[in-house]
Enzyme design. Structure first.
Site, PDB file in Angstrom:
ATOM      1  N   TYR A  38      40.932 -85.388 -27.212  1.00  0.00           N
ATOM      2  CA  TYR A  38      39.572 -85.736 -27.623  1.00  0.00           C
ATOM      3  C   TYR A  38      38.631 -85.705 -26.420  1.00  0.00           C
ATOM      4  O   TYR A  38      37.805 -86.574 -26.222  1.00  0.00           O
ATOM      5  CB  TYR A  38      39.557 -87.111 -28.304  1.00  0.00           C
ATOM      6  CG  TYR A  38      38.404 -87.300 -29.273  1.00  0.00           C
ATOM      7  CD1 TYR A  38      38.303 -86.512 -30.412  1.00  0.00           C
ATOM      8  CD2 TYR A  38      37.415 -88.267 -29.047  1.00  0.00           C
ATOM      9  CE1 TYR A  38      37.255 -86.674 -31.305  1.00  0.00           C
ATOM     10  CE2 TYR A  38      36.364 -88.440 -29.941  1.00  0.00           C
ATOM     11  CZ  TYR A  38      36.291 -87.648 -31.062  1.00  0.00           C
ATOM     12  OH  TYR A  38      35.240 -87.812 -31.961  1.00  0.00           O
ATOM     13  N   GLN A  65      36.147 -80.414 -25.748  1.00  0.00           N
ATOM     14  CA  GLN A  65      36.459 -79.482 -26.830  1.00  0.00           C
ATOM     15  C   GLN A  65      37.013 -80.201 -28.055  1.00  0.00           C
ATOM     16  O   GLN A  65      36.612 -79.919 -29.190  1.00  0.00           O
ATOM     17  CB  GLN A  65      37.463 -78.431 -26.354  1.00  0.00           C
ATOM     18  CG  GLN A  65      36.874 -77.346 -25.477  1.00  0.00           C
ATOM     19  CD  GLN A  65      35.909 -76.451 -26.232  1.00  0.00           C
ATOM     20  OE1 GLN A  65      35.970 -76.305 -27.443  1.00  0.00           O
ATOM     21  NE2 GLN A  65      34.999 -75.829 -25.499  1.00  0.00           N
ATOM     22  N   SER A  92      40.017 -92.436 -25.570  1.00  0.00           N
ATOM     23  CA  SER A  92      39.802 -91.395 -26.574  1.00  0.00           C
ATOM     24  C   SER A  92      40.098 -91.915 -27.978  1.00  0.00           C
ATOM     25  O   SER A  92      39.408 -91.567 -28.946  1.00  0.00           O
ATOM     26  CB  SER A  92      40.689 -90.178 -26.275  1.00  0.00           C
ATOM     27  OG  SER A  92      40.292 -89.553 -25.075  1.00  0.00           O
ATOM     28  N   ASP A 115      45.302 -77.417 -19.809  1.00  0.00           N
ATOM     29  CA  ASP A 115      46.424 -76.484 -19.706  1.00  0.00           C
ATOM     30  C   ASP A 115      47.652 -77.106 -19.073  1.00  0.00           C
ATOM     31  O   ASP A 115      48.779 -76.899 -19.527  1.00  0.00           O
ATOM     32  CB  ASP A 115      46.025 -75.252 -18.875  1.00  0.00           C
ATOM     33  CG  ASP A 115      45.019 -74.363 -19.575  1.00  0.00           C
ATOM     34  OD1 ASP A 115      45.022 -74.323 -20.818  1.00  0.00           O
ATOM     35  OD2 ASP A 115      44.236 -73.706 -18.874  1.00  0.00           O
ATOM     36  N   GLU A 116      47.437 -77.876 -17.997  1.00  0.00           N
ATOM     37  CA  GLU A 116      48.555 -78.356 -17.201  1.00  0.00           C
ATOM     38  C   GLU A 116      49.424 -79.393 -17.913  1.00  0.00           C
ATOM     39  O   GLU A 116      50.609 -79.546 -17.592  1.00  0.00           O
ATOM     40  CB  GLU A 116      48.065 -78.909 -15.859  1.00  0.00           C
ATOM     41  CG  GLU A 116      47.113 -80.084 -15.941  1.00  0.00           C
ATOM     42  CD  GLU A 116      45.655 -79.690 -16.013  1.00  0.00           C
ATOM     43  OE1 GLU A 116      44.800 -80.505 -15.614  1.00  0.00           O
ATOM     44  OE2 GLU A 116      45.362 -78.551 -16.471  1.00  0.00           O
ATOM     45  N   HIS A 133      42.911 -71.615 -25.533  1.00  0.00           N
ATOM     46  CA  HIS A 133      43.080 -70.790 -24.341  1.00  0.00           C
ATOM     47  C   HIS A 133      44.534 -70.348 -24.328  1.00  0.00           C
ATOM     48  O   HIS A 133      45.429 -71.100 -24.720  1.00  0.00           O
ATOM     49  CB  HIS A 133      42.741 -71.592 -23.087  1.00  0.00           C
ATOM     50  CG  HIS A 133      42.929 -70.855 -21.790  1.00  0.00           C
ATOM     51  ND1 HIS A 133      42.607 -69.526 -21.635  1.00  0.00           N
ATOM     52  CD2 HIS A 133      43.401 -71.269 -20.582  1.00  0.00           C
ATOM     53  CE1 HIS A 133      42.858 -69.162 -20.377  1.00  0.00           C
ATOM     54  NE2 HIS A 133      43.362 -70.191 -19.728  1.00  0.00           N
ATOM     55  N   GLY A 142      31.976 -77.818 -24.954  1.00  0.00           N
ATOM     56  CA  GLY A 142      32.021 -78.575 -26.195  1.00  0.00           C
ATOM     57  C   GLY A 142      30.677 -79.116 -26.649  1.00  0.00           C
ATOM     58  O   GLY A 142      30.339 -79.044 -27.846  1.00  0.00           O
ATOM     59  N   GLU A 175      17.930 -72.432  -6.931  1.00  0.00           N
ATOM     60  CA  GLU A 175      17.324 -71.396  -7.756  1.00  0.00           C
ATOM     61  C   GLU A 175      18.340 -70.554  -8.524  1.00  0.00           C
ATOM     62  O   GLU A 175      17.950 -69.696  -9.326  1.00  0.00           O
ATOM     63  CB  GLU A 175      16.433 -70.504  -6.894  1.00  0.00           C
ATOM     64  CG  GLU A 175      15.216 -71.254  -6.372  1.00  0.00           C
ATOM     65  CD  GLU A 175      14.160 -70.358  -5.747  1.00  0.00           C
ATOM     66  OE1 GLU A 175      14.230 -69.129  -5.962  1.00  0.00           O
ATOM     67  OE2 GLU A 175      13.279 -70.888  -5.055  1.00  0.00           O
TER      68      GLU A 175
END
Length: 329
Positions: free
Chosen positions: A25, A28, A53, A83-84, A108, A134, A231
């Site tokens: 949670y 994403q 969460s 991912d990890e 992913h 998200g 910029e």
């Protein structure tokens, strides 16, 4: 050419009567779970009990369960975690509870492409990857639109895998913008390359080098920061809105001529060889191995690099400059 899908190509009813578990949670997970809920999809958020969460999802009005319980009854299990940590969560909570014929979904392709997660043969394995942070996904959905997304099918056990992936994209509003079909490997390799060579790695390296060049030449660091860091947002907004054409049209003729005639001194043939070596490391697993080794070592190398970045003069000057843009009450 990549196949492109829009609203009229997709049937959201594919998910009627199906239970969707969103594991995680964060940015994403929250955005997708809320959009699915608002689209009439039966969603349960899977997180660790009584954590931040867990409480946030309940406050948002969503059903919440621990990882294992969320997976047990789910027809679609969406792994929207970093991912990890995905392999650990998969082995401990998902694998023992994933039912036959369910769809295992990712945003992913990292862990599937590199076989850090190896699903059983009797499930669908799909991806629905929104091309946006998200918060932006949620904002666009609430506004009645959506962000573009990719869908992929790695394993089609039921024969319905693509339809499920597309229905998830529609539930997020992405088919209003457009959904491209690709493969797990293509998504993984291009995503990692973009992050490393251009968006996160290349851009920060360019900014650091440009800042130091001006400071070493005797210019005030505040001026250097404005010109090579502050910029970048102005240019990025123009590129995002209308590509190179709009950007070159809006900036001065001096900037356009200077940029077009001098940029190849920075991005040289050697630079391009460096980009190729980055892509080679992604393809052959060198990057994956380095990243997994650092994670297994407690992220020691990553934390050291973060500390080095935080100590840069550029960062100190940036804090000073950014404070000037904050309204004082």
């Amino acid at each position: 050419m990549m196949q492109l899908y829009h609203d009229n190509d997709v049937d959201l009813k594919v998910l009627d009567g199906k239970k969707v578990a969103v594991l995680g949670y964060g940015a994403q997970g929250r955005a997708q779970a809320l959009c699915f809920h608002d689209s009439g999809i039966d969603v349960t958020v899977g997180v660790r009990k009584d954590g931040k969460s867990w409480n946030k999802a309940k406050e948002d009005g969503l059903k919440v369960a621990e990882f294992a319980d969320a997976v047990k009854d789910a027809d679609v299990v969406m792994i929207l975690l970093p991912d990890e940590i995905q392999p650990e969560i998969y082995e401990q909570y998902v694998k023992p509870n994933l039912k036959k014929g369910a769809a295992l979904e990712f945003a992913h392709g990292f862990n599937i492409t590199y076989k850090l997660i190896v699903p059983p043969e009797d499930v669908d394995v799909i991806m629905m990857a929104p091309k946006s942070p998200g918060d932006k996904e949620r904002d666009e959905f609430v506004a009645g639109f959506g962000v573009p997304a990719l869908i992929c099918v790695y394993q089609d056990y039921t024969g319905n895998a693509k339809n499920v992936a597309l229905a998830l994209a529609k539930g997020l509003g992405s088919t209003r913008a457009g959904v491209f079909e690709t493969t797990f490997d293509n998504e993984t390799y291009t995503d990692l390359f973009g992050e490393q060579a251009v968006l996160c790695g290349g851009m920060t390296a360019m900014i650091k080098a440009g800042f130091q060049t001006l400071v070493d030449a005797g210019y005030p660091p505040q001026m250097a920061y404005f010109e090579v860091f502050h910029e970048t947002k102005l240019i990025d907004d123009l590129l995002y809105a209308g590509g190179f054409e709009l950007m070159w049209h809006v900036v001065s003729n001096t900037a356009e001529f200077g940029g077009l005639t001098r940029r190849d001194r920075v991005i040289t043939e050697e630079s391009k060889k460096g980009m190729q070596s980055i892509l080679d490391d992604i393809h052959d697993g060198t990057f994956k191995n380095e990243w997994r080794a650092d994670y297994d070592a407690g992220l020691k190398r990553l934390h050291e690099m973060e500390a080095d970045e935080k100590a840069l003069q550029l960062e100190a000057v940036g804090k000073e400059i950014r404070s000037l843009f904050q309204r004082k009450n």
